[in-house]
Design a protein around this motif. Structure first.
Motif, PDB file in Angstrom:
ATOM      1  N   PHE A   1      33.499  46.608  44.943  1.00 54.22           N
ATOM      2  CA  PHE A   1      34.394  47.552  45.616  1.00 54.22           C
ATOM      3  C   PHE A   1      34.863  48.646  44.661  1.00 54.22           C
ATOM      4  CE2 PHE A   1      38.981  48.366  46.825  1.00 54.22           C
ATOM      5  CZ  PHE A   1      38.716  49.143  47.946  1.00 54.22           C
ATOM      6  N   HIS A   2      35.207  48.268  43.446  1.00 55.30           N
ATOM      7  CA  HIS A   2      35.828  49.182  42.483  1.00 55.30           C
ATOM      8  C   HIS A   2      34.809  50.100  41.805  1.00 55.30           C
ATOM      9  CE1 HIS A   2      38.695  50.610  39.549  1.00 55.30           C
ATOM     10  NE2 HIS A   2      38.061  50.065  38.533  1.00 55.30           N
ATOM     11  N   GLY A   3      33.610  49.583  41.600  1.00 50.00           N
ATOM     12  CA  GLY A   3      32.559  50.390  40.998  1.00 50.00           C
ATOM     13  C   GLY A   3      32.211  50.034  39.574  1.00 50.00           C
ATOM     14  N   HIS A   4      33.112  49.401  38.844  1.00 55.33           N
ATOM     15  CA  HIS A   4      32.796  48.928  37.495  1.00 55.33           C
ATOM     16  C   HIS A   4      33.705  47.753  37.145  1.00 55.33           C
ATOM     17  CE1 HIS A   4      35.948  52.108  36.273  1.00 55.33           C
ATOM     18  NE2 HIS A   4      36.519  50.932  36.123  1.00 55.33           N
ATOM     19  N   ALA A   5      33.303  47.016  36.103  1.00 54.70           N
ATOM     20  CA  ALA A   5      34.159  45.918  35.638  1.00 54.70           C
ATOM     21  C   ALA A   5      35.024  46.440  34.515  1.00 54.70           C
ATOM     22  CB  ALA A   5      33.296  44.763  35.142  1.00 54.70           C
ATOM     23  N   CYS A   6      36.318  46.168  34.550  1.00 52.55           N
ATOM     24  CA  CYS A   6      37.206  46.611  33.471  1.00 52.55           C
ATOM     25  C   CYS A   6      38.381  45.637  33.361  1.00 52.55           C
ATOM     26  CB  CYS A   6      37.675  48.038  33.731  1.00 52.55           C
ATOM     27  SG  CYS A   6      38.666  48.210  35.233  1.00 52.55           S
ATOM     28  N   PRO A   7      39.066  45.646  32.207  1.00 51.01           N
ATOM     29  CA  PRO A   7      40.166  44.700  32.013  1.00 51.01           C
ATOM     30  C   PRO A   7      41.283  44.845  33.063  1.00 51.01           C
ATOM     31  CG  PRO A   7      39.493  45.621  29.907  1.00 51.01           C
ATOM     32  CD  PRO A   7      38.749  46.378  30.973  1.00 51.01           C
TER      33      PRO A   7
ATOM     34  N   SER B   1      46.863  51.835  38.630  1.00 48.55           N
ATOM     35  CA  SER B   1      45.715  51.566  37.760  1.00 48.55           C
ATOM     36  C   SER B   1      44.580  50.901  38.542  1.00 48.55           C
ATOM     37  CB  SER B   1      46.149  50.644  36.623  1.00 48.55           C
ATOM     38  OG  SER B   1      46.388  49.345  37.145  1.00 48.55           O
ATOM     39  N   CYS B   2      43.496  50.612  37.816  1.00 53.17           N
ATOM     40  CA  CYS B   2      42.339  49.918  38.376  1.00 53.17           C
ATOM     41  C   CYS B   2      42.752  48.609  39.071  1.00 53.17           C
ATOM     42  CB  CYS B   2      41.346  49.575  37.265  1.00 53.17           C
ATOM     43  SG  CYS B   2      40.584  51.011  36.504  1.00 53.17           S
ATOM     44  N   ALA B   3      43.796  47.978  38.555  1.00 53.80           N
ATOM     45  CA  ALA B   3      44.242  46.684  39.082  1.00 53.80           C
ATOM     46  C   ALA B   3      44.527  46.736  40.584  1.00 53.80           C
ATOM     47  CB  ALA B   3      45.504  46.231  38.337  1.00 53.80           C
TER      48      ALA B   3
HETATM   49 ZN   LIG Z   1      38.449  50.181  36.363  1.00 53.88          ZN
END
Ligand SMILES: [Zn+2]
Ligand SMILES: [Zn+2]
Length: 195
Positions: free
Chosen positions: A10-16, A49-51
């Motif tokens: 869903f988000h498009g990339h993996a990140c912390p 944020s991405c979260a």
């Molecule tokens: Zn992200």
């Protein structure tokens, strides 16, 4: 239950940040019960944020549905409230990333300055991957503090009538319309007229 893979998709990339949002959301659901298919669960996020993408995917609290509220406080704090009972949980993320090695610090500086050589990208990527793995494997108590309580619900999602802007003729929600020189206009037209 949706997985971290679903969230990445869903988000498009993996990140912390995404991993933290995933852990927060999974914890909230373990505490408060099932995912919100409609509006029975309300989420309040205090950052953008991405979260937040993980929160939307995992808890079903989404901004479009109106059961995800954003407060621009710049804090890693997430509150969830069950509408029917008022059962709530406030989760405050308090995770400290491991210290960077001297080498990682140097590489990070080069990355910030626009260096995209393979060596730099590899190190940046592997540090990111390491952080994600740590977050996914950490105990709840290593990641956040939380408070369970009965909480007040924010107002229900409401639908207001639309009216037509006298300038651009597009429809605008009544409560967002402005009056300028006796005409009802939308915010973009109001700001243009204002110049
Ligand atoms: Zn992200
Ligand atoms: Zn307009």
């Amino acid at each position: 239950m949706k997985t971290f893979e679903d969230v990445i998709d869903f988000h498009g990339h993996a990140c912390p940040g995404l991993a933290l949002g995933y852990r927060v959301s999974a914890f909230a659901l373990r505490q408060l019960g099932e995912r919100s298919s409609d509006e029975e669960l309300v989420g309040i996020v205090e950052n953008d944020s991405c979260a937040v993408d993980a929160v939307q995917m995992i808890t079903g609290c989404t901004s479009g549905k109106g059961n995800l509220l954003f407060k621009d406080f710049g804090k890693q704090v997430y509150t969830f409230i069950r509408r029917t009972s008022g059962d709530g949980i406030r989760i405050s993320v308090d995770w400290k990333a491991p210290e960077e090695t001297e080498e990682e610090r140097t590489i990070w500086e080069r990355y910030s300055e626009g260096d995209r050589t393979e060596e730099v990208l590899k190190t940046v990527h592997s540090r990111k991957t390491k952080k994600i793995e740590m977050i996914l494997c950490a105990g709840d108590e290593e990641l956040f503090q939380f408070l369970r309580a009965k909480m007040e619900l924010p107002g229900e999602a409401r639908i207001y009538p639309s009216i037509r802007c006298a300038q651009c003729m597009e429809k605008v929600m009544e409560t967002r319309a402005r009056v300028k020189d006796g005409k009802i206009v939308c915010i973009p037209c109001f700001e243009v007229l204002d110049e």
